[in-house]
Design an enzyme around this catalytic site. Structure first.
Site, short mmCIF file in Angstrom:
data_model
loop_
_atom_site.label_atom_id
_atom_site.label_comp_id
_atom_site.label_asym_id
_atom_site.label_seq_id
_atom_site.Cartn_x
_atom_site.Cartn_y
_atom_site.Cartn_z
N HIS A 96 0.86 -1.19 0.00
CA HIS A 96 0.00 0.00 0.00
C HIS A 96 0.89 1.25 0.00
CE1 HIS A 96 -2.71 3.15 1.34
NE2 HIS A 96 -3.68 2.40 0.85
N GLU A 169 -3.67 2.74 -7.36
CA GLU A 169 -4.06 3.82 -6.45
C GLU A 169 -3.09 4.99 -6.64
OE1 GLU A 169 -6.32 2.33 -2.77
OE2 GLU A 169 -4.22 1.91 -2.41
N GLY A 235 -10.79 3.67 1.29
CA GLY A 235 -10.29 4.01 2.62
C GLY A 235 -11.34 4.79 3.40
P1 PGA Z 1 -9.13 6.73 0.30
O1 PGA Z 1 -8.00 5.61 0.53
O2 PGA Z 1 -10.36 6.01 -0.21
O3 PGA Z 1 -9.34 7.33 1.67
O4 PGA Z 1 -8.60 7.70 -0.69
C1 PGA Z 1 -7.81 4.57 -0.41
C2 PGA Z 1 -6.68 3.67 0.05
O5 PGA Z 1 -5.72 4.15 0.64
O6 PGA Z 1 -6.73 2.44 -0.16
#
Ligand code: PGA
Length: 250
Positions: A96, A169, A235
């Protein structure tokens, strides 16, 4: 292939809070639409309680946010795949962006985690994505290729592709409210798909590619409908059962 709706709770929720949110989600999403699966990824400390709360929920799965690539040993503070499976986890994240950029994980370590996690019987979600500086410098394709190839370098080519997910991401879209546009998502996912086909041949079409970065109830259905988007990794908007259920049911 089933679409995966993954809730990454990061460093949030006590055991009781996680159990409450998980139970509420199991109730709100008692019948996820056909072809959809829900994955809850709580902190290690709440794995068992979260798993117990979704034990009888159809198409709900449990995952961990990280793993260490060894069965056991002198690795203070680390958790092995066997321990995660003992808590009921069947999935784990590897690489991640918060682990890469805050905790300093290298491409090589992420690759070891991915290979060892898969060899240990877990399904792995390998996370890749460029920073804003890298995107501005025109390095999107290079970064995605480097992270994807290094992440999968130790994985046997005959692996069951359904046990692999790659989550795209973009770092600049995580927790910022900035969402990559549809064209940007389609471009990046197309790059990942090509890499997967290059590595695994036709089987590369069966690995899931997830999008993550400020996914919300208001943008989920558009994102999930894009080419090569086989799920989302969420997230902030996964912390409240009501909000995440609206993403799963979008
Ligand atoms: P977010 O995080 O939806 O808060 O942008 C996504 C993640 O880090 O997997």
């Amino acid at each position: 292939m089933n679409k995966l709706f993954a809730a990454n709770w990061k460093m949030h929720k006590t055991r009781a809070e996680a159990a409450t949110t998980a139970s509420e989600l199991a109730r709100l999403c008692a019948a996820p639409p056909a072809g959809r699966e829900v994955l809850l990824i709580p902190p290690f400390t709440a794995l068992a309680e979260t798993g117990a709360a979704i034990a009888t929920a159809d198409r709900f799965f449990l995952g961990a946010q990280n793993l260490y690539p060894a069965d056991h040993g002198a690795f203070t503070g680390e958790i092995s795949p066997a321990m995660l499976k003992d808590c009921g986890a069947t999935f784990a994240l590897a690489g991640h962006s918060e682990r890469r950029h805050i905790l300093g994980e290298s491409d090589a370590l992420v690759g070891e985690k991915t290979a060892f996690g898969l060899a240990s019987g877990l399904k792995i979600i390998l996370c890749v994505g460029e920073t804003l500086d890298e995107r501005k410098a025109g390095r999107l394709a290079e970064v995605i290729e480097r992270q994807t190839r290094a992440g999968l370098s130790g994985v046997p080519v005959d692996v069951d592709p359904e046990r692999i997910c790659v989550a795209y991401e973009p770092v600049w879209a995580i927790g910022t409210g900035l969402v990559a546009g549809s064209a940007e998502i389609v471009e990046a996912h197309g790059l990942v798909r090509k890499l997967l086909e290059g590595i695994f041949g036709a089987n590369g079409r069966l690995a899931r590619i997830l999008y993550g970065g400020s996914v919300k109830p208001g943008n989920a259905s558009e994102i999930i409908g894009l080419d090569n988007v086989d799920g989302v990794l969420v997230g902030g908007a996964s912390l409240k059962a009501d909000e995440f259920s609206r993403i799963v049911l979008a």
